[in-house]
Enzyme design. Structure first.
Site, PDB file in Angstrom:
ATOM      1  CG  HIS A 109      -1.942   1.001   1.378  1.00 44.01           C
ATOM      2  ND1 HIS A 109      -3.275   1.988   0.417  1.00 44.01           N
ATOM      3  CD2 HIS A 109      -1.797   2.457   2.244  1.00 44.01           C
ATOM      4  CE1 HIS A 109      -3.413   2.669   1.355  1.00 44.01           C
ATOM      5  NE2 HIS A 109      -2.671   3.564   2.091  1.00 44.01           N
ATOM      6  CD  GLU A 110       2.198   3.328   3.721  1.00 44.85           C
ATOM      7  OE1 GLU A 110       2.224   4.268   3.232  1.00 44.85           O
ATOM      8  OE2 GLU A 110       0.915   3.126   4.475  1.00 44.85           O
ATOM      9  CG  HIS A 151       0.799   6.001  -0.579  1.00 43.73           C
ATOM     10  ND1 HIS A 151      -0.792   6.932  -1.074  1.00 43.73           N
ATOM     11  CD2 HIS A 151      -0.299   5.873   0.793  1.00 43.73           C
ATOM     12  CE1 HIS A 151      -1.783   6.913  -0.675  1.00 43.73           C
ATOM     13  NE2 HIS A 151      -1.115   5.846   0.877  1.00 43.73           N
ATOM     14  CG  HIS A 155       5.172  11.220  -5.164  1.00 40.33           C
ATOM     15  ND1 HIS A 155       7.123  11.336  -4.741  1.00 40.33           N
ATOM     16  CD2 HIS A 155       5.582  13.177  -5.230  1.00 40.33           C
ATOM     17  CE1 HIS A 155       7.503  12.619  -4.873  1.00 40.33           C
ATOM     18  NE2 HIS A 155       6.255  13.292  -5.703  1.00 40.33           N
TER      19      HIS A 155
HETATM   20 ZN    ZN Z   1      -2.212   5.583   2.414  1.00 39.01          ZN
END
Ligand code: ZN
Length: 230
Positions: free
Chosen positions: A101-102, A105, A109
């Protein structure tokens, strides 16, 4: 009356806070459950993160360990995926789910995902809002100044908008995580169900945060509106 517990506080804000508390408990218990279930391929959260980042050409994004529980995050300024103790070195369903999940991100980005850009852009305004909005509304009511009240409410509503924009960012990061983990055979079908449960529980806390913010906003609007009836 303003910082105190008026009836709108009990009718609107308290139920939202109870739901938010329940969501926090839910994410904590779901994470604990799947933190005890090992993944078949023995990949730790850090291994999974490194693999996903490299696969997306993000070899310059670092993976670091961070203290605490559920403190995992991606920092766009430093370009670092930080994984908490129980994610970084653990080869569990919860760990690879959160790590993926991270990384989602980080990919958002790198690819200029629009909701993330918007979210980042309004952060300074929300910081002003979180300190000034309520005092401004309070002062505006005391001084019978409509512009002051309205600007205060506008500032507060920016925080609600921030919580709203957070939803697509979080749901999209989780969708990317599940697609990557299952698409590259990092988890099997049963493990995928576990990953989905962990990430859905986490998503619920963001929905609850939006609800709390929206109810607080509604309360402020109603209090501000009521003063004109007098
Ligand atoms: Zn998150």
């Amino acid at each position: 009356m303003f910082y105190g517990f008026d009836r709108y506080y009990f009718i609107l804000v308290v139920p939202a806070l109870i739901i938010a508390g329940w969501a926090q408990m839910k994410v904590s218990t779901t994470f604990s459950t799947y933190s005890r279930m090992p993944v078949g391929n023995r990949m730790t959260g850090a291994d999974a993160a490194r693999f996903i980042l490299d696969m997306n050409g993000l070899t310059n994004v670092r993976v670091e360990r961070i203290a605490g529980k559920l403190t995992d995050n991606y920092n766009p300024t430093d370009r670092v995926v930080r994984l908490s103790d129980s994610v970084y070195g653990s080869a569990t369903i919860a760990a690879v789910g959160v790590a993926a999940h991270e990384c989602g991100h980080a990919v958002q980005h790198a690819t200029g995902y629009a909701p993330l850009k918007l979210r980042t852009a309004i952060i300074p305004a929300t910081q002003i809002g979180s300190t000034l909005a309520v005092p401004m509304i309070f002062l505006g009511i005391l001084m019978s100044s409509d512009p002051l009240v309205n600007i205060g409410i506008l500032l507060f509503s920016l925080m609600t908008v921030f919580q709203l924009v957070t939803l697509p960012v979080e749901f999209n990061a989780s969708a990317r995580a599940v697609a990557t983990l299952s698409g590259h055979g990092m988890v099997n079908a049963e493990e995928e169900r576990g990953v989905k449960k962990v990430l859905s529980a986490a998503a619920l806390t963001y929905v609850a945060a939006l609800l709390v913010s929206a109810m607080q906003l509604l309360r402020l609007v109603l209090i501000a509106g009521r003063r004109n009836d007098r």
